[in-house]
Design an enzyme around this catalytic site. Structure first.
Site, PDB file in Angstrom:
ATOM      1  CB  SER A 114       6.890   0.120  -0.375  1.00 19.54           C
ATOM      2  OG  SER A 114       7.256   0.396   0.934  1.00 19.54           O
ATOM      3  CG  ASN A 115       3.841  -0.388  -4.469  1.00 25.38           C
ATOM      4  OD1 ASN A 115       3.923  -1.530  -4.051  1.00 25.38           O
ATOM      5  ND2 ASN A 115       2.789   0.373  -4.252  1.00 25.38           N
ATOM      6  N   GLY A 135       0.790  -1.226   0.000  1.00 20.61           N
ATOM      7  CA  GLY A 135       0.000   0.000   0.000  1.00 20.61           C
ATOM      8  C   GLY A 135       0.822   1.276   0.000  1.00 20.61           C
ATOM      9  CB  CYS A 136       4.058   2.174   1.038  1.00 24.22           C
ATOM     10  SG  CYS A 136       5.296   3.477   1.058  1.00 24.22           S
ATOM     11  CG  ASN A 137       1.968   5.405  -4.103  1.00 20.18           C
ATOM     12  OD1 ASN A 137       1.446   4.373  -4.501  1.00 20.18           O
ATOM     13  ND2 ASN A 137       1.287   6.511  -3.919  1.00 20.18           N
TER      14      ASN A 137
END
Length: 147
Positions: free
Chosen positions: A65-66, A61-63
């Site tokens: 992180s992605n 859910g973390c941009n």
């Protein structure tokens, strides 16, 4: 020396995560993301480039992180850098990212249950939030490089 609040979780003293509203929201209600804490580069010395040394912790859910997970794959580092997805759990206290996909929620490489344990191993006086993505040296069990 800062004064921190701790909670006992399975015999571990886990530091309660600071709230964004306390440090990252200004008087006008604007969010200002905290600066990165661990930003040392790789190479000779502190963070040597080695296989079986680093693990990337990220959250779907973390941009931020992605992007790190995608970059790992685009750079062909799947065999060199391990990866584990972290998530939140339903706890009364805000303890941050937990290794929910590991057996008993304990990451096997580090022995930690929460990402915060690794941040505080690297800097016990750290006062910011523990955030993802986090690139951790699991030989030293310390955060290596931030976002």
């Amino acid at each position: 020396m800062a004064d921190f609040e701790y909670v006992d979780v399975n015999g571990r003293q886990i530091r309660v995560r600071p709230r964004e509203t306390a440090q990252e929201i200004d008087e006008y209600g604007n969010f200002h993301r905290q600066p990165n804490r661990f930003t040392e580069a790789f190479g000779e010395g502190k963070n040597p480039v080695e296989k079986d040394r680093y693990i990337l912790f990220w959250a779907k859910g973390c941009n931020w992180s992605n992007r790190a997970a995608i970059a790992r794959e685009l750079l062909g580092l799947e065999d060199a850098v391990k990866v584990e997805i972290v998530d939140w759990t339903d706890r009364e206290e805000n303890l941050g990212w937990e290794f929910v996909n590991s057996p008993d929620h304990i990451n096997p490489e580090t022995g930690a249950q929460f990402l915060s344990e690794l941040y505080y191993n690297a800097d016990e006086e750290y006062t910011g939030r523990t955030t993802v993505p986090a690139f951790v040296d699991y030989k030293t069990k310390k955060g290596a490089v931030g976002k």
